[in-house]
Design a protein around this motif. Sequence first.
Motif, short mmCIF file in Angstrom:
data_model
loop_
_atom_site.label_atom_id
_atom_site.label_comp_id
_atom_site.label_asym_id
_atom_site.label_seq_id
_atom_site.Cartn_x
_atom_site.Cartn_y
_atom_site.Cartn_z
N ASN A 93 0.69 -1.14 -0.01
CA ASN A 93 0.18 0.11 0.08
C ASN A 93 0.94 1.26 0.07
O ASN A 93 1.78 1.34 0.78
N LYS A 94 0.84 2.16 -1.03
CA LYS A 94 1.74 3.26 -1.10
C LYS A 94 1.69 4.07 -0.21
O LYS A 94 2.43 5.02 -0.02
N ASP A 95 0.40 4.14 0.47
CA ASP A 95 0.22 5.23 1.76
C ASP A 95 0.91 4.70 3.18
O ASP A 95 0.70 5.47 4.11
N GLU A 96 1.36 3.58 3.07
CA GLU A 96 2.25 2.85 4.22
C GLU A 96 3.64 2.68 4.10
O GLU A 96 3.98 1.73 4.78
N LEU A 97 4.19 3.60 3.37
CA LEU A 97 5.68 3.17 2.93
C LEU A 97 6.55 3.37 4.33
O LEU A 97 7.37 2.16 4.44
N ALA A 98 6.45 3.92 5.13
CA ALA A 98 7.27 4.22 6.22
C ALA A 98 6.98 3.05 7.23
O ALA A 98 7.93 2.63 7.85
N ASN A 99 5.87 2.66 7.32
CA ASN A 99 5.56 1.38 8.24
C ASN A 99 6.34 -0.01 7.78
O ASN A 99 6.40 -0.95 8.35
N TYR A 100 6.72 -0.30 6.33
CA TYR A 100 7.42 -1.11 5.92
C TYR A 100 8.71 -1.05 6.38
O TYR A 100 9.48 -2.38 6.41
N LYS A 102 9.94 0.77 9.11
CA LYS A 102 10.20 1.08 10.63
C LYS A 102 10.71 0.14 11.75
O LYS A 102 11.52 0.39 12.48
N TYR A 115 9.92 3.89 -3.46
CA TYR A 115 9.64 2.74 -3.97
C TYR A 115 9.92 2.22 -5.45
O TYR A 115 9.37 3.32 -6.26
#
Length: 272
Positions: A93-100, A102, A115
């Motif tokens: 999900n491109k709106d969750e980049l930082a979560n991948y 952290k 990405y």
Amino acid sequence: MTKKKKNSPLENYKKLSIQVSLNGLSFCIVDTIANNLSQFERLTFESEVSPYELKKRLVMFFNQHELTNQIFSEVVVVHKNTLFSFVPTPLFNKDELANYLKFNVKILANDHVDYDEIPNYDLVNVYIPFVNINNYIFELFGEFVFKHNATVMVETLLNAHGYNSEPICYVYLCDNQMEITVISSKQLLFYNSFVYTTKEDYLYYLLFTMEQLKLDTEIIKLRLFGDIEMEDEYYNATYEYIKHLSIFIPPHDLFSEELAVEKVDFNILNAL
């Protein structure tokens, strides 16, 4: 800044590929008319530098080799660092980049996360590029393409691997960074990148990876490439543990045994 290729006049027939890392710099220029490598330069730092210092050295590197006043039909920048994570496309999900990132990477408030997609293999590489480098390249050349080195490495090896059902381990060594890729049946089983300073570091990362993946060192085929040659100390140290060992020459229209001997960077050639 954009990831789209710049539209250039037909007379511009040279392509520029640049790799930047905290351990060194390299670039190559490809003549698309003669279909050959017209120039390759590489600079390895004595120790890892900061992103700020990296830009200063890149400016000096470009000035030294007179790149700033040239015109290219395509410019590609490869960002080489360990600040990345592969994500299966169905989970992306491109709106969750930082979560991948952290859980594996220390992310600062002002970090830009980007990405690369590898659509043929349902993979997405989420990473932190050197934004100051991208800004400098844009000032010089206008629109350009940028990628992470892991994207280039994995996609190129997957394309070249074939459908061998037995896993093959590829290890690329360059500027004190080792990239381990394990592939079976056109599927990525493992990829990671490690910074090493000694032969013992190198062996630890390699053998620990194989242990975690339950790869039998008596059976696994290991292909080494980059800053390594047959019978050098790293090759001999590896052979003490893994017998099915060979030097890998990557398939490429411009990549020959001669270029491999000259230590032309794998990523900058295959990024074009």
